[in-house]
Design a protein around this motif. Structure first.
Motif, short mmCIF file in Angstrom:
data_model
loop_
_atom_site.label_atom_id
_atom_site.label_comp_id
_atom_site.label_asym_id
_atom_site.label_seq_id
_atom_site.Cartn_x
_atom_site.Cartn_y
_atom_site.Cartn_z
N ILE A 50 10.84 9.08 7.93
CA ILE A 50 10.73 10.47 7.46
C ILE A 50 12.03 11.23 7.73
CG2 ILE A 50 9.53 12.66 7.85
CD1 ILE A 50 7.01 10.96 8.45
N THR A 51 12.58 11.03 8.94
CA THR A 51 13.83 11.74 9.29
C THR A 51 14.98 11.32 8.38
OG1 THR A 51 13.11 11.83 11.60
CG2 THR A 51 15.46 12.20 11.16
N GLN A 52 15.09 10.01 8.11
CA GLN A 52 16.15 9.51 7.22
C GLN A 52 15.99 10.06 5.81
OE1 GLN A 52 18.79 7.99 7.94
NE2 GLN A 52 19.56 7.31 5.94
N ASP A 53 14.77 10.14 5.34
CA ASP A 53 14.53 10.67 3.99
C ASP A 53 14.93 12.14 3.90
OD1 ASP A 53 13.26 10.12 1.29
OD2 ASP A 53 12.09 11.86 1.95
N GLN A 54 14.60 12.92 4.93
CA GLN A 54 15.00 14.34 4.96
C GLN A 54 16.52 14.47 5.00
OE1 GLN A 54 12.91 15.86 8.36
NE2 GLN A 54 10.95 16.08 7.27
N HIS A 55 17.15 13.61 5.79
CA HIS A 55 18.62 13.65 5.87
C HIS A 55 19.27 13.35 4.52
CE1 HIS A 55 22.67 12.96 7.34
NE2 HIS A 55 22.65 11.76 6.76
N MET A 63 26.82 12.83 1.14
CA MET A 63 26.61 11.58 1.87
C MET A 63 27.13 10.38 1.08
SD MET A 63 22.60 10.78 1.24
CE MET A 63 21.97 10.35 -0.40
N ASP A 64 27.30 9.28 1.83
CA ASP A 64 27.61 7.99 1.22
C ASP A 64 26.27 7.39 0.78
OD1 ASP A 64 28.38 5.50 0.46
OD2 ASP A 64 29.48 5.01 2.27
N ALA A 65 25.91 7.54 -0.47
CA ALA A 65 24.58 7.19 -0.96
C ALA A 65 24.25 5.72 -0.70
CB ALA A 65 24.48 7.51 -2.45
N GLU A 66 25.20 4.85 -0.93
CA GLU A 66 24.92 3.42 -0.78
C GLU A 66 24.60 3.06 0.66
OE1 GLU A 66 27.04 -0.88 -1.85
OE2 GLU A 66 28.03 1.03 -2.29
N ALA A 67 25.39 3.57 1.61
CA ALA A 67 25.16 3.27 3.02
C ALA A 67 23.84 3.85 3.51
CB ALA A 67 26.32 3.80 3.86
N ARG A 183 19.63 10.99 -11.32
CA ARG A 183 19.82 12.44 -11.46
C ARG A 183 21.08 12.90 -10.72
NH1 ARG A 183 14.07 12.45 -10.99
NH2 ARG A 183 14.22 12.73 -8.72
N GLU A 184 21.30 12.33 -9.55
CA GLU A 184 22.51 12.69 -8.80
C GLU A 184 23.77 12.24 -9.56
OE1 GLU A 184 22.09 10.91 -5.03
OE2 GLU A 184 20.60 12.36 -4.30
#
Length: 464
Positions: A50-55, A63-67, A183-184
């Protein structure tokens, strides 16, 4: 004997059962502790997801989307493993609880059967029946265990279904993440397009500023050109003022004709017949006639004339030749026809007398000068040359229709050569009283015997 055997076997069997139940219960308590730890670990894994998804959601632009997505996938895998471990531990614990419950039920049933039986002979006879009841209890326990295993299989199927649903949910989440990434990506493309438009606008602004600088530069150049024109105008005005000052102070102009001012005229009579001055003839044949080309002789071979020229044509009976002082006092007016002599281009050249018209009178008294325009018919009026001279270099021409004296034969005069605007030295041969025209022999044409007929108005006293 058999009684002793039964007594000995009974307590051992019961003790064995008690030890089995005790060990099983201790195992169950350990499994419950382990289950609680696994459940806590599973809760922590869920919280990490949950925390990672919010981040990721709050920092998707930076952010670095792939990482970040790789990290989230690792979190999901760990969570699934922990959830599977919890489910497996729950299954094992339930199996042990069902087993101990079946054992306890069997013991309870055996105890009840013992309470019903009595130590009578008939009860002793029913020992076989008791054994049958014990076997029946064992079969019942086996059935109970089978039912428990069936229920456990059902629960396992439910857990499988739950895991399948979790996987479906995970797939849905993955699809949603893919859509979010698309979308991004589209958002980034839109941003890039906006940036490109901004860059184009900046370039257009730069081009506009460059055009504005060019325009300002051109305006400055035009302004400088106007200022230069103004400076030229000022210089012209200054030149005009200096010209007037020179005329006032009787300074000699670069275009000044030969000879002194109006106050005096020095005449040196020389033969003009062999001069190399300007020779002009009308009808578009400028320069075709030269005195030395018509039977002329070298200048040194011609006798020097002793006749001194007058500047003013005698206008009435009894008039005598005028002096230089008298010529200097003659005043000309604007529009008057005159014979004038310009300054030669070179000192070695001899100036000729030309037909001209007074354009302007400058100054007063001894500093008086005149602007005279050459009346050459081969040149347009606005393009005709204008000269500045003094009265000593001008001879007035009588106006048309004026009665003039008849010139005596043999007189030396200046006359307008036919079809030209140049006056040359000539000798009067005779005068036609009916037409008033004078028959002349021009210098250089003596041997040819040719006579030229010239209008009396254009025959004046000779002046060198």
């Amino acid at each position: 004997m058999s009684q002793r055997s039964r007594t000995a076997r009974g307590p051992g069997r019961n003790g064995q059962q008690q030890g089995e139940e005790y060990g099983l219960w201790q195992s169950i308590k350990e499994d419950l502790k382990h289950l609680i730890d696994l459940q806590n670990t599973d809760s922590e894994a869920v919280q990490i997801i949950i925390t990672q998804d919010q981040h990721m959601h709050s920092n998707r632009d930076t952010m670095d989307a792939e990482a970040e997505e790789k990290q989230q996938e690792d979190n999901f895998r760990k969570g699934v493993k922990t959830a599977d471990a919890v489910q497996e531990q729950i299954k094992r614990t339930l199996e042990q609880l069902n087993l101990i419950r079946a054992i306890q039920k069997s013991k309870d049933e055996e105890a009840e059967s013992k309470q019903v039986s009595t130590p009578s002979r008939s009860s002793l006879l029913g020992v076989g029946s008791s054994r049958s009841v014990g076997r029946a209890g064992t079969r019942e326990r086996e059935k109970e265990r089978e039912r428990e295993r069936e229920r456990e299989r059902e629960r396992e199927k439910e857990r499988e279904k739950e895991r399948a649903r979790e996987k479906e949910k995970e797939k849905e989440k993955e699809k949603e993440r893919d859509k979010e990434r698309e979308r991004e990506k589209e958002h980034e493309q839109e941003k890039e397009k906006e940036k490109e438009k901004e860059r184009e606008k900046e370039k257009e602004k730069d081009r506009e500023r460059e055009r504005e600088r060019e325009r300002i530069k051109e305006e400055k150049e035009k302004k400088k050109e106007k200022e230069r024109e103004k400076e030229k105008e000022k210089e012209k005005e200054g030149e005009k003022k200096r010209e007037l000052e020179r005329e006032t102070e009787r300074e000699k102009d670069p275009y000044e004709f030969d000879g002194p001012g109006d106050e005096m005229d020095i005449d040196t009579s020389t033969n003009l017949g062999n001069g190399q001055g300007i020779s002009r003839k009308g009808n578009g044949e400028r320069g075709d006639w030269l005195p030395y080309a018509r039977d002329s002789v070298p200048r040194g071979d011609v006798a020097t004339s002793s006749v001194k020229a007058d500047s003013v044509e005698p206008q009435g009976p009894g008039s005598a030749m005028t002096s230089a002082a008298q010529r200097s006092r003659v005043m000309f007016v604007k529009g008057q026809d005159v014979v004038f002599k310009p300054k030669p281009a070179n000192l070695t050249d001899t100036a000729e007398w030309f037909l001209g018209k007074v354009q302007q009178v400058l100054g007063e008294g001894k500093s008086r000068r005149y602007k005279v325009k050459d009346e050459d018919p081969d040149v347009a009026p606005e393009q005709r040359q204008e000269y500045r001279t003094s009265a000593s270099n001008m001879i007035p021409l009588p106006p048309p229709g004026q009665d003039l004296l008849v010139l005596e034969a043999g007189k030396t005069v200046l006359a307008l050569y036919p079809d030209s605007t140049t006056f040359y030295k000539a000798e009067v041969m005779s005068t036609d009283k009916s037409t008033g025209r004078v028959n002349l022999r021009f210098e250089g044409e003596e041997n040819s015997g040719t006579l030229q007929e010239v209008e009396r108005r254009f025959v004046v006293e000779f002046r060198n």
